[in-house]
Scaffold this motif. Structure first.
Motif, short mmCIF file in Angstrom:
data_model
loop_
_atom_site.label_atom_id
_atom_site.label_comp_id
_atom_site.label_asym_id
_atom_site.label_seq_id
_atom_site.Cartn_x
_atom_site.Cartn_y
_atom_site.Cartn_z
N ALA A 51 0.82 -1.22 0.00
CA ALA A 51 0.00 0.00 0.00
C ALA A 51 0.85 1.26 0.00
O ALA A 51 0.52 2.24 -0.67
CB ALA A 51 -0.94 -0.01 1.21
N VAL A 52 1.95 1.27 0.77
CA VAL A 52 2.79 2.47 0.79
C VAL A 52 3.92 2.37 -0.23
O VAL A 52 4.72 3.30 -0.36
CB VAL A 52 3.37 2.78 2.20
CG1 VAL A 52 2.24 3.07 3.18
CG2 VAL A 52 4.28 1.69 2.71
N GLY A 53 3.99 1.25 -0.93
CA GLY A 53 4.96 1.13 -2.02
C GLY A 53 6.37 0.79 -1.58
O GLY A 53 7.33 1.06 -2.30
N SER A 54 6.52 0.17 -0.41
CA SER A 54 7.88 -0.12 0.05
C SER A 54 8.24 -1.61 -0.03
O SER A 54 9.37 -1.98 0.23
CB SER A 54 8.09 0.39 1.48
OG SER A 54 7.26 -0.31 2.38
N ARG A 55 7.29 -2.45 -0.43
CA ARG A 55 7.56 -3.91 -0.42
C ARG A 55 8.73 -4.27 -1.34
O ARG A 55 9.65 -4.95 -0.93
CB ARG A 55 6.33 -4.70 -0.85
CG ARG A 55 6.64 -6.17 -1.13
CD ARG A 55 5.97 -7.16 -0.24
NE ARG A 55 4.63 -7.47 -0.66
CZ ARG A 55 3.86 -8.38 -0.03
NH1 ARG A 55 4.31 -9.03 1.01
NH2 ARG A 55 2.66 -8.61 -0.46
N GLY A 56 8.69 -3.76 -2.57
CA GLY A 56 9.75 -4.12 -3.51
C GLY A 56 11.09 -3.49 -3.16
O GLY A 56 12.14 -3.96 -3.61
N LEU A 57 11.05 -2.41 -2.35
CA LEU A 57 12.29 -1.68 -2.04
C LEU A 57 13.02 -2.28 -0.85
O LEU A 57 14.25 -2.16 -0.74
CB LEU A 57 11.95 -0.21 -1.70
CG LEU A 57 11.21 0.58 -2.78
CD1 LEU A 57 10.82 1.96 -2.24
CD2 LEU A 57 12.09 0.73 -4.02
N LEU A 58 12.28 -2.89 0.06
CA LEU A 58 12.86 -3.30 1.34
C LEU A 58 13.89 -4.42 1.15
O LEU A 58 13.59 -5.47 0.62
CB LEU A 58 11.76 -3.76 2.29
CG LEU A 58 12.24 -4.18 3.69
CD1 LEU A 58 12.87 -3.01 4.42
CD2 LEU A 58 11.08 -4.76 4.49
N LYS A 59 15.11 -4.11 1.60
CA LYS A 59 16.15 -5.13 1.61
C LYS A 59 16.30 -5.60 3.05
O LYS A 59 16.35 -4.79 3.97
CB LYS A 59 17.47 -4.54 1.11
CG LYS A 59 17.41 -4.12 -0.36
CD LYS A 59 18.68 -3.34 -0.76
CE LYS A 59 18.43 -2.54 -2.03
NZ LYS A 59 17.64 -1.29 -1.75
N GLY A 60 16.38 -6.91 3.22
CA GLY A 60 16.54 -7.43 4.57
C GLY A 60 15.25 -7.35 5.36
O GLY A 60 14.16 -7.38 4.79
N ASP A 61 15.38 -7.25 6.68
CA ASP A 61 14.20 -7.23 7.53
C ASP A 61 14.34 -6.12 8.55
O ASP A 61 15.22 -5.27 8.45
CB ASP A 61 14.02 -8.60 8.20
CG ASP A 61 15.27 -8.99 8.99
OD1 ASP A 61 15.80 -8.13 9.73
OD2 ASP A 61 15.73 -10.15 8.87
N LYS A 62 13.45 -6.09 9.53
CA LYS A 62 13.43 -5.00 10.51
C LYS A 62 13.70 -5.52 11.93
O LYS A 62 13.30 -4.92 12.91
CB LYS A 62 12.10 -4.25 10.41
CG LYS A 62 11.83 -3.67 9.01
CD LYS A 62 10.65 -2.71 8.98
CE LYS A 62 10.49 -2.13 7.57
NZ LYS A 62 9.41 -1.10 7.52
N LYS A 63 14.40 -6.67 11.98
CA LYS A 63 14.54 -7.36 13.27
C LYS A 63 15.50 -6.67 14.23
O LYS A 63 15.53 -7.03 15.41
CB LYS A 63 15.01 -8.81 13.04
CG LYS A 63 13.93 -9.65 12.38
CD LYS A 63 14.42 -11.07 12.15
CE LYS A 63 13.32 -11.87 11.42
NZ LYS A 63 13.79 -13.20 11.01
#
Ligand SMILES: NCC(=O)CCC(=O)O
Ligand SMILES: [Mg+2]
Length: 331
Positions: free
Chosen positions: A213-225
């Motif tokens: 929805a915010v358009g960040s899925r394809g951009l995200l590298k790695g995770d937020k752990k």
């Protein structure tokens, strides 16, 4: 003496609809709902989100229409999220500080149209603005830097407050950001702007459709752990909440919702403060998938899940089903 069967028949009070209504311990009402909305550029634009069936991104005029709808439905607050154009995204997410960014324009347009008839909650984190999809500033080793990120989040918060936001909701999970934002709001003349901290936000697999929805899925590298919490931890959630309250949070949030209902209960019991739950995009999508598969009935699933949050002690719920639920509850 506590009576037992046959003196005690718990089915007695369940036998009729009026009696069930009389004995119901908690209620969900439209006033318990916060409606998350996705804003996009343009005018007259509605973009359906495939992984979030029934939810769209709206241009600012459409957001204003949704705000008026919310007022009519008795929904007290909206939560806004921008779908930032690719060319306005950068490594440092500086578009978050632009006083004329999509969020600020949406806030002002809602305020112009609805005055104080509805609250506007704004998310503070850099993921809708960064070219890498992380919530903060990433160093050369790929690590999200805490204190440098907090400085930017303070600027983002002041930018939103200046545009007219009522509730600043930091969702980034940096340490110390609530205190830094509170100080800055006080100094900048925003003493009555609230902070609802995403205090216990877990590194969850339930956020996928939101990233679309915010358009960040394809951009995200790695995770937020390295900043969001480990799903195995509950004691740590209490420490997160304790710190955010000490730093000046007016209310705290647990996120995701149903899979973390135990956390909501424990936070409420430990601190007795306003607790909100975010029934996140993956939870919404699960309900819609169940409905599409014929495995359940939407209205009943929605109302039962929302009631569960109230039973757990939550003051309210952020849910993409807000308008639908409010319509059911108002009927
Ligand atoms: N900061 C807001 C979110 O991350 C929402 C997640 C979701 O709805 O999946
Ligand atoms: Mg924290």
């Amino acid at each position: 003496m506590i009576a037992s069967y046959p003196q005690a028949r718990l089915r007695r009070t369940r036998a009729t609809a009026w009696s069930r209504a009389l004995h119901r311990e908690v209620l969900i009402t439209p006033a318990d709902l916060i409606w998350p909305l996705f804003v996009t550029e343009g005018s007259g634009v509605e973009q359906p989100i495939a992984s979030l069936p029934g939810v769209s991104r709206w241009s600012v005029d459409g957001i204003v229409a949704r705000a008026r709808e919310a007022v009519d439905l008795g929904i007290p607050c909206l939560a806004l999220f921008p779908n930032t154009q690719a060319e306005r995204r950068s490594d440092d997410g500086r578009e978050a500080l632009n006083p004329d960014n999509l969020m600020c324009r949406a806030i002002k347009a809602i305020r112009d149209a609805c005055g104080d008839a509805i609250g506007i909650l704004t998310d503070v984190a850099l993921d809708p603005y960064t070219s890498h999809g992380q919530d903060g500033l990433v160093n050369t080793a790929g690590y999200v830097e805490n204190d440098a990120t907090v400085d930017v989040l303070v600027g983002q918060s002041l930018n939103q407050a200046a545009a007219g936001a009522d509730i600043i909701a930091p969702s980034d999970m940096m340490d110390g950001r609530v205190g830094a934002i509170r100080d800055a709001l006080e100094r900048d003349g925003h003493a009555n702007v609230q902070i609802m901290s995403y205090a216990a936000k877990y590194a969850s697999a339930f956020y996928g459709p939101f990233r679309d929805a915010v358009g960040s899925r394809g951009l995200l590298k790695g995770d937020k752990k390295t900043y969001q919490m480990d799903p195995g931890n509950a004691e740590e959630a209490l420490r997160e909440v304790e710190l955010d309250l000490a730093e000046g949070a007016d209310s705290v949030m647990v996120k995701p919702g149903l899979p973390y209902l135990d956390i909501a209960v424990r936070v409420k019991e430990a601190f007795g403060v306003p607790v909100f739950a975010y029934q996140v995009s993956g939870e919404y999508a699960m309900i819609e998938a169940a409905v599409a598969a014929g495995a359940g009935e939407r209205d009943a699933l929605v109302l039962e899940t929302l009631l569960a949050f109230k039973r757990a002690g939550c003051s309210g719920v952020l849910t993409y089903h807000a308008a639908h639920a409010a319509r059911l509850l108002g009927a």
